[in-house]
Structure formats: structure tokens, C-alpha cells
Design an enzyme around this catalytic site. Sequence first.
Site, mmCIF file in Angstrom:
data_model
loop_
_atom_site.group_PDB
_atom_site.id
_atom_site.type_symbol
_atom_site.label_atom_id
_atom_site.label_comp_id
_atom_site.label_asym_id
_atom_site.label_seq_id
_atom_site.Cartn_x
_atom_site.Cartn_y
_atom_site.Cartn_z
ATOM 1 N N ALA A 99 0.550 -0.868 -0.256
ATOM 2 C CA ALA A 99 -0.255 -0.173 -0.087
ATOM 3 C C ALA A 99 0.523 1.260 0.411
ATOM 4 O O ALA A 99 2.124 1.147 0.940
ATOM 5 C CB ALA A 99 -0.779 -0.313 1.473
ATOM 6 N N GLU A 100 0.258 2.241 -0.652
ATOM 7 C CA GLU A 100 1.227 2.968 -0.718
ATOM 8 C C GLU A 100 1.344 4.208 -0.061
ATOM 9 O O GLU A 100 2.875 5.214 0.064
ATOM 10 C CB GLU A 100 1.587 4.145 -2.513
ATOM 11 C CG GLU A 100 -0.504 4.915 -1.967
ATOM 12 C CD GLU A 100 -1.062 4.954 -3.587
ATOM 13 O OE1 GLU A 100 -1.171 6.105 -3.448
ATOM 14 O OE2 GLU A 100 -1.239 4.407 -3.776
ATOM 15 N N ASN A 101 0.459 4.026 1.345
ATOM 16 C CA ASN A 101 0.285 5.230 2.515
ATOM 17 C C ASN A 101 1.236 4.153 2.849
ATOM 18 O O ASN A 101 1.792 4.901 4.394
ATOM 19 C CB ASN A 101 -0.591 4.856 3.156
ATOM 20 C CG ASN A 101 -1.557 4.325 3.424
ATOM 21 O OD1 ASN A 101 -0.902 2.737 2.210
ATOM 22 N ND2 ASN A 101 -1.681 3.616 4.556
ATOM 23 N N SER A 110 7.888 3.663 0.830
ATOM 24 C CA SER A 110 6.938 3.416 -0.072
ATOM 25 C C SER A 110 6.757 3.563 -1.500
ATOM 26 O O SER A 110 7.150 2.332 -1.990
ATOM 27 C CB SER A 110 5.402 3.306 0.817
ATOM 28 O OG SER A 110 4.460 2.981 -0.749
#
Length: 225
Positions: A45-47, A87
Site C-alpha cells: 500500500a502506497e501509504n 513506500s
Amino acid sequence: MNVREKIARRAALELSDGEVVNLGFGIPIEVPNYLKEGIFVSLEAENGCLMSGPTPYYGEADSDNGNAGGLAITLTSGAAIFDLADSFGIIRGGHVDTAILGSFEVDQEGNIANWAMNAAGGNLAPGMGGAMDLVTGARKIVVTMQHTDKKGNSKILKRCHLALTGIGVVNVIITERAVFKVQDGPLLLIEKDPEYTVEDIIACTEADIEVSPDLVDYRMSGINA
């Protein structure tokens, strides 16, 4: 079965065991719920999360664990939580094997437009988010979306009209009616819903289409594949 589940089940078949996978907002988020038995992927997940699992059942969510869309996620054994810089280091460093994204438009040249100003009822829509990085950093880009808009107009175009998120980056397009591979020239139709003829698919698609000699009926994880 609704359209979102159908598309998510088909998209799940694009993933191979051991891949690092990033999922965009909307339909892509549902893909982990339909992975074939024996397929394990590391969801990024990019967060700032690696190795998230399926969507938690109602009442079992942990408010501290969420994806980039703000939705609750589960964590699998060995999961890691880290900051945004790490990330995007994973994404920009080419460590994501497959990214599954939603889109407003996609075209036969493999261009994708997944954001637009004033797209939501006259209000400013969110920007493209991490998609700009994903379409250049991930090795394979799969687009999942409905075949037409609310007016019945094709969302698979000869050339995108909206501002582009990425140029020539899309590999596979999955809708509720058909699956296309992007190649030089026309899109290659490789699967279609048996309720539609090839002529039906051509009629509802603006992009030029070549029919694969190996065309098969639409497949879905857990249903017929």
C-alpha cells in the site's frame, strides 16, 4: 454477482505466486478477496504497508491499519508498516511486479487517464495520487473499469481525452464485458462475456480491436478458472 466483483475476480487471475502487488482505489481493492488457492502475493500500500491481507469482516477491523484509500485492511504474518518515503522508494525502485488500477479512460496505445478536474459533480476530484509513480515503476499495469460510462459511451478509446497519468504503460484492460491485451496497433481481444458477441464488443468499444485466434469466454477466479 455485481460488476465490481466480476471484474475483481477476473483481475485476480493476473497475479502470480510471489509477486509484490499494488492496488488502486475502487475495484482493485477487492482483488485480494478472490485470489486462487495457493497464490500468495505481497500487497504493497502506497501509504506504507507491505503484506496486507483480505478486507476484514465487519467488527474485526483495526482502525490503525488502513490502505491508501483509507479502508480497513488485515495484516498477514510478517507484515511491515513504514513511512511514505520508503513506500515510494519501493514503487520508484521497480520493486512492484504488478499494479492494478482503476481509470476514467484508457486507449489502444496503452495510455491511461485515471483522474480529472471537476470529475465528481462539479467538485474538484482528488489528484492522480501514487498512480503517476506506479505506472512508471511497476513492471505490469492492469486497468480495471466498467466498459462504458453512465451514458453508454466507451471508456476504451482510440486516444484518451483527459490529461494522461501515463503514456504507453498499460498491459491489460479488464472490464465486465471483455479482456484486452495492449499491443502495437489494435487492442487484442482475448476474452469476452459469452452473453456478448464479438460484434457486440466491437460496437461498444471506440478503440480498434483485433480478435485473438485463441479467444475464450470470460474467466473468473473461483468460478471457472
